[in-house]
Design a protein around this motif. Structure first.
Motif, PDB file in Angstrom:
ATOM      1  N   SER A 133      -1.208   5.678  -2.493  1.00 10.71           N
ATOM      2  CA  SER A 133      -1.575   5.900  -3.826  1.00 10.71           C
ATOM      3  C   SER A 133      -2.140   5.150  -4.663  1.00 10.71           C
ATOM      4  O   SER A 133      -2.411   5.203  -5.984  1.00 10.71           O
ATOM      5  CB  SER A 133      -0.740   7.062  -4.586  1.00 10.71           C
ATOM      6  OG  SER A 133       0.343   6.473  -4.981  1.00 10.71           O
ATOM      7  N   GLY A 134      -2.418   3.926  -3.954  1.00  6.46           N
ATOM      8  CA  GLY A 134      -2.750   2.553  -4.485  1.00  6.46           C
ATOM      9  C   GLY A 134      -1.788   1.367  -4.247  1.00  6.46           C
ATOM     10  O   GLY A 134      -0.921   1.727  -3.468  1.00  6.46           O
ATOM     11  N   THR A 184      -1.587  -2.855 -13.631  1.00  2.00           N
ATOM     12  CA  THR A 184      -0.728  -4.179 -12.732  1.00  2.00           C
ATOM     13  C   THR A 184       0.341  -4.412 -13.769  1.00  2.00           C
ATOM     14  O   THR A 184       0.513  -4.274 -14.734  1.00  2.00           O
ATOM     15  CB  THR A 184      -1.920  -5.114 -12.770  1.00  2.00           C
ATOM     16  OG1 THR A 184      -2.064  -5.683 -14.208  1.00  2.00           O
ATOM     17  CG2 THR A 184      -3.223  -4.761 -12.177  1.00  2.00           C
ATOM     18  N   ASP A 229       0.865  -1.302  -0.046  1.00  2.32           N
ATOM     19  CA  ASP A 229      -0.209  -0.031   0.069  1.00  2.32           C
ATOM     20  C   ASP A 229       1.101   1.216   0.055  1.00  2.32           C
ATOM     21  O   ASP A 229       1.520   1.501   1.102  1.00  2.32           O
ATOM     22  CB  ASP A 229      -0.990  -0.152   1.308  1.00  2.32           C
ATOM     23  CG  ASP A 229      -2.013   1.098   1.260  1.00  2.32           C
ATOM     24  OD1 ASP A 229      -1.920   2.030   0.406  1.00  2.32           O
ATOM     25  OD2 ASP A 229      -2.922   1.025   2.254  1.00  2.32           O
ATOM     26  N   HIS A 264       3.177   1.033 -10.779  1.00  3.51           N
ATOM     27  CA  HIS A 264       1.701   0.744 -10.254  1.00  3.51           C
ATOM     28  C   HIS A 264       0.480   1.520 -10.482  1.00  3.51           C
ATOM     29  O   HIS A 264      -0.698   1.313 -10.627  1.00  3.51           O
ATOM     30  CB  HIS A 264       1.513   0.430  -8.607  1.00  3.51           C
ATOM     31  CG  HIS A 264       1.925   1.554  -7.818  1.00  3.51           C
ATOM     32  ND1 HIS A 264       0.969   2.387  -7.569  1.00  3.51           N
ATOM     33  CD2 HIS A 264       3.101   2.122  -7.638  1.00  3.51           C
ATOM     34  CE1 HIS A 264       1.574   3.247  -6.765  1.00  3.51           C
ATOM     35  NE2 HIS A 264       2.664   3.375  -6.717  1.00  3.51           N
ATOM     36  N   ARG A 265       0.863   3.040 -10.727  1.00  3.56           N
ATOM     37  CA  ARG A 265      -0.216   3.987 -11.189  1.00  3.56           C
ATOM     38  C   ARG A 265      -0.748   3.903 -12.442  1.00  3.56           C
ATOM     39  O   ARG A 265      -1.662   4.431 -12.921  1.00  3.56           O
ATOM     40  CB  ARG A 265       0.299   5.287 -10.892  1.00  3.56           C
ATOM     41  CG  ARG A 265       0.536   5.771  -9.586  1.00  3.56           C
ATOM     42  CD  ARG A 265       1.271   7.103  -9.327  1.00  3.56           C
ATOM     43  NE  ARG A 265       1.343   7.378  -7.859  1.00  3.56           N
ATOM     44  CZ  ARG A 265       2.552   6.953  -7.562  1.00  3.56           C
ATOM     45  NH1 ARG A 265       3.611   6.157  -7.904  1.00  3.56           N
ATOM     46  NH2 ARG A 265       2.868   7.367  -6.176  1.00  3.56           N
TER      47      ARG A 265
END
Length: 149
Positions: free
Chosen positions: A7-8, A64, A4, A60-61
């Motif tokens: 921000s995601g 996946t 975690d 990750h932003r």
């Protein structure tokens, strides 16, 4: 596993050396082509030297691991160049401010793993990841025992 970042969630891979005892930790920061078999091979090589290796998805932003993975065999002529088109926006989106917030999450994730022993962590970056390895060192100099790229 996932981390975690605030921000995601960032997917991350973990490679462990043999044995039951906690091992010294290494954070491996990927290149622009992302987490893929080449990175897994690098992780296994480092784990073979006795380290527990954590490799997070720096993009990750953008999606996946599966969503941002190259679709072509990068060893084929022209494949690397063609794959780089969609990668440029991901690199641009990973601003220094965003990356700094992620570095802390990656460090905390490594520290929370029971497989990783106490003490300074190693941080290494592959290609683009070398810049991020230095950024993590700059933000957390007391937590990083060694850095390389």
């Amino acid at each position: 596993m996932t981390i975690d970042t605030g921000s995601g969630l960032a997917e991350a891979w973990l490679a462990l050396p043999g044995g039951d005892a906690p091992a010294p930790g290494v954070i491996l920061l990927m290149d622009a082509f992302g987490l893929r078999p080449q990175i897994a091979d690098m992780m296994e090589r480092i784990a073979g030297w006795g380290y527990a290796v954590l490799a997070p998805n720096l993009f990750h932003r953008s999606g996946t691991v599966a969503e941002v993975a190259p679709r072509a065999d990068l060893r084929e002529p022209g494949a690397r160049e063609a794959a780089f088109g969609p990668i440029r926006p991901r690199i641009a989106a990973l601003t220094p401010e965003a990356a700094r917030a992620d570095y802390t999450a990656y460090l905390e994730a490594a520290r929370s793993r029971p497989e990783i022993s106490d003490g300074g962590l190693g941080v290494t970056g592959y290609c683009m990841g070398a810049r991020h390895a230095l950024g993590l060192l700059g933000l957390h100099p007391d937590d990083v025992a060694a850095v390389g790229g």
